[in-house]
Design a protein around this motif. Structure first.
Motif, PDB file in Angstrom:
ATOM      1  N   ALA A   1       4.154   2.826  -7.743  1.00  0.00           N
ATOM      2  CA  ALA A   1       2.899   3.088  -6.889  1.00  0.00           C
ATOM      3  C   ALA A   1       2.710   4.380  -7.286  1.00  0.00           C
ATOM      4  O   ALA A   1       2.109   4.566  -8.468  1.00  0.00           O
ATOM      5  N   ALA A   2       2.549   5.585  -6.613  1.00  0.00           N
ATOM      6  CA  ALA A   2       1.901   6.633  -7.035  1.00  0.00           C
ATOM      7  C   ALA A   2       3.041   7.650  -7.679  1.00  0.00           C
ATOM      8  O   ALA A   2       2.864   8.815  -8.081  1.00  0.00           O
ATOM      9  N   GLU A   3       3.985   7.144  -8.103  1.00  0.00           N
ATOM     10  CA  GLU A   3       5.407   8.208  -8.475  1.00  0.00           C
ATOM     11  C   GLU A   3       5.347   7.945  -9.900  1.00  0.00           C
ATOM     12  O   GLU A   3       5.328   6.732 -10.450  1.00  0.00           O
ATOM     13  N   MET A   4       5.715   8.855 -10.614  1.00  0.00           N
ATOM     14  CA  MET A   4       5.943   8.979 -12.031  1.00  0.00           C
ATOM     15  C   MET A   4       7.271   9.724 -12.414  1.00  0.00           C
ATOM     16  O   MET A   4       7.466  10.935 -11.930  1.00  0.00           O
ATOM     17  N   ARG A   5       8.008   8.943 -13.095  1.00  0.00           N
ATOM     18  CA  ARG A   5       9.504   9.783 -13.442  1.00  0.00           C
ATOM     19  C   ARG A   5       9.667   9.054 -14.737  1.00  0.00           C
ATOM     20  O   ARG A   5       9.557   8.299 -15.135  1.00  0.00           O
TER      21      ARG A   5
ATOM     22  N   MET B   1       1.095  -1.178  -0.060  1.00  0.00           N
ATOM     23  CA  MET B   1      -0.090  -0.196   0.069  1.00  0.00           C
ATOM     24  C   MET B   1       0.765   1.401  -0.035  1.00  0.00           C
ATOM     25  O   MET B   1       1.798   1.249   0.672  1.00  0.00           O
ATOM     26  N   HIS B   2       0.448   2.244  -0.940  1.00  0.00           N
ATOM     27  CA  HIS B   2       1.573   3.284  -0.988  1.00  0.00           C
ATOM     28  C   HIS B   2       1.137   4.537  -0.002  1.00  0.00           C
ATOM     29  O   HIS B   2       1.770   5.368   0.155  1.00  0.00           O
ATOM     30  N   PHE B   3       0.066   4.150   0.806  1.00  0.00           N
ATOM     31  CA  PHE B   3      -0.347   5.321   1.940  1.00  0.00           C
ATOM     32  C   PHE B   3       0.596   5.197   2.933  1.00  0.00           C
ATOM     33  O   PHE B   3       0.972   4.224   3.419  1.00  0.00           O
ATOM     34  N   ASP B   4       1.198   6.253   3.601  1.00  0.00           N
ATOM     35  CA  ASP B   4       2.032   6.203   4.577  1.00  0.00           C
ATOM     36  C   ASP B   4       1.383   6.010   5.774  1.00  0.00           C
ATOM     37  O   ASP B   4       0.015   6.061   5.750  1.00  0.00           O
ATOM     38  N   GLN B   5       1.822   5.675   6.894  1.00  0.00           N
ATOM     39  CA  GLN B   5       1.202   5.142   8.118  1.00  0.00           C
ATOM     40  C   GLN B   5       0.313   6.363   8.696  1.00  0.00           C
ATOM     41  O   GLN B   5      -0.997   6.125   9.145  1.00  0.00           O
TER      42      GLN B   5
ATOM     43  N   VAL C   1      -2.498   3.720  -7.822  1.00  0.00           N
ATOM     44  CA  VAL C   1      -1.557   3.160  -8.688  1.00  0.00           C
ATOM     45  C   VAL C   1      -1.959   2.760 -10.321  1.00  0.00           C
ATOM     46  O   VAL C   1      -1.303   3.354 -11.301  1.00  0.00           O
ATOM     47  N   ALA C   2      -3.084   2.433 -10.587  1.00  0.00           N
ATOM     48  CA  ALA C   2      -3.647   2.037 -11.864  1.00  0.00           C
ATOM     49  C   ALA C   2      -3.788   3.760 -12.538  1.00  0.00           C
ATOM     50  O   ALA C   2      -3.513   3.764 -13.753  1.00  0.00           O
ATOM     51  N   SER C   3      -4.182   4.618 -11.728  1.00  0.00           N
ATOM     52  CA  SER C   3      -4.585   5.855 -12.387  1.00  0.00           C
ATOM     53  C   SER C   3      -3.077   6.445 -12.710  1.00  0.00           C
ATOM     54  O   SER C   3      -2.895   7.049 -14.108  1.00  0.00           O
ATOM     55  N   VAL C   4      -2.297   6.561 -12.041  1.00  0.00           N
ATOM     56  CA  VAL C   4      -0.586   6.850 -12.392  1.00  0.00           C
ATOM     57  C   VAL C   4      -0.344   6.144 -13.340  1.00  0.00           C
ATOM     58  O   VAL C   4       0.468   6.754 -14.693  1.00  0.00           O
ATOM     59  N   ALA C   5      -0.430   4.707 -13.616  1.00  0.00           N
ATOM     60  CA  ALA C   5       0.077   4.009 -14.750  1.00  0.00           C
ATOM     61  C   ALA C   5      -0.636   4.642 -15.987  1.00  0.00           C
ATOM     62  O   ALA C   5      -0.254   4.599 -17.121  1.00  0.00           O
ATOM     63  N   ASP C   6      -2.123   4.813 -15.797  1.00  0.00           N
ATOM     64  CA  ASP C   6      -2.682   5.091 -17.181  1.00  0.00           C
ATOM     65  C   ASP C   6      -2.280   6.340 -17.537  1.00  0.00           C
ATOM     66  O   ASP C   6      -2.083   6.950 -18.846  1.00  0.00           O
ATOM     67  N   ASP C   7      -2.039   7.522 -16.966  1.00  0.00           N
ATOM     68  CA  ASP C   7      -1.655   8.731 -17.056  1.00  0.00           C
ATOM     69  C   ASP C   7      -0.329   8.601 -17.790  1.00  0.00           C
ATOM     70  O   ASP C   7       0.021   9.289 -18.440  1.00  0.00           O
TER      71      ASP C   7
ATOM     72  N   THR D   1      -9.385  -1.700   6.228  1.00  0.00           N
ATOM     73  CA  THR D   1      -8.282  -1.888   5.476  1.00  0.00           C
ATOM     74  C   THR D   1      -8.334  -2.337   3.961  1.00  0.00           C
ATOM     75  O   THR D   1      -7.727  -1.967   2.982  1.00  0.00           O
ATOM     76  N   ASP D   2      -9.729  -3.196   3.798  1.00  0.00           N
ATOM     77  CA  ASP D   2      -9.788  -3.250   2.270  1.00  0.00           C
ATOM     78  C   ASP D   2     -10.135  -2.144   1.334  1.00  0.00           C
ATOM     79  O   ASP D   2      -9.854  -2.080   0.442  1.00  0.00           O
ATOM     80  N   ASP D   3     -10.694  -0.958   2.176  1.00  0.00           N
ATOM     81  CA  ASP D   3     -10.970   0.112   1.451  1.00  0.00           C
ATOM     82  C   ASP D   3      -9.596   0.753   1.241  1.00  0.00           C
ATOM     83  O   ASP D   3      -9.480   1.351  -0.027  1.00  0.00           O
ATOM     84  N   LEU D   4      -8.791   0.850   2.088  1.00  0.00           N
ATOM     85  CA  LEU D   4      -7.586   1.658   1.730  1.00  0.00           C
ATOM     86  C   LEU D   4      -6.729   0.791   0.559  1.00  0.00           C
ATOM     87  O   LEU D   4      -6.157   1.285  -0.344  1.00  0.00           O
ATOM     88  N   ARG D   5      -6.690  -0.744   0.610  1.00  0.00           N
ATOM     89  CA  ARG D   5      -5.987  -1.298  -0.238  1.00  0.00           C
ATOM     90  C   ARG D   5      -6.826  -1.030  -1.723  1.00  0.00           C
ATOM     91  O   ARG D   5      -6.044  -0.768  -2.771  1.00  0.00           O
ATOM     92  N   ALA D   6      -8.052  -0.970  -1.817  1.00  0.00           N
ATOM     93  CA  ALA D   6      -8.635  -0.554  -3.072  1.00  0.00           C
ATOM     94  C   ALA D   6      -8.614   0.845  -3.473  1.00  0.00           C
ATOM     95  O   ALA D   6      -7.985   0.887  -4.772  1.00  0.00           O
TER      96      ALA D   6
END
Length: 125
Positions: free
Chosen positions: A76-80, A1-5, A29-35, A18-23
């Motif tokens: 994860a949520a990073e794009m470079r 999970m990419h959310f910090d603690q 992650v999927a949105s960043v990859a699509d972008d 937890t399941d909501d956080l995972r979703a």
């Protein structure tokens, strides 16, 4: 999970499980990859783009750039990645699609700025 603690604790405090956080994490992650894919497609589709970048060697309001390639990766949520023009290149991070003919990237050294690119000068006005 990419959310910090801290973010996870705050989201749980407002009722997410937890399941909501995972979703949510997987959706980000999927949105960043699509972008990233859409940004590479934009640059692949255009031999020339225009930008709102201030360039020392250009007096054009929206300078022209011959595109060689854009190579963008995600984690994860990073794009470079790297954006290569005909005579120079620049590291990139983050980015978003503003429309079919208009995108925005954060360019690293030596630009250090958020820059919009368009398929023609008119979309940048």
């Amino acid at each position: 999970m990419h959310f910090d603690q801290r973010t996870q604790r705050a989201l749980r405090a407002v009722g997410l499980e937890t399941d909501d956080l995972r979703a949510a994490s997987e959706a980000v992650v999927a949105s960043v990859a699509d972008d990233a894919d859409a940004l590479m497609t934009f640059f692949d589709a255009h031999d020339v783009v225009y930008s709102d970048m201030d360039l020392a060697h250009s007096t054009a309001e929206f300078p022209e750039h011959e595109v060689e390639y854009a190579d963008i990766t995600t984690h994860a949520a990073e794009m470079r990645g790297w954006l290569r023009f005909d005579t120079w290149g620049v590291p990139i991070e983050d980015g978003r699609v503003l429309g079919e003919e208009h995108v925005e990237l954060t360019l690293g050294p030596t630009i250090h700025d958020r820059v919009r690119f368009g398929s023609d000068r008119e979309v940048l006005r």
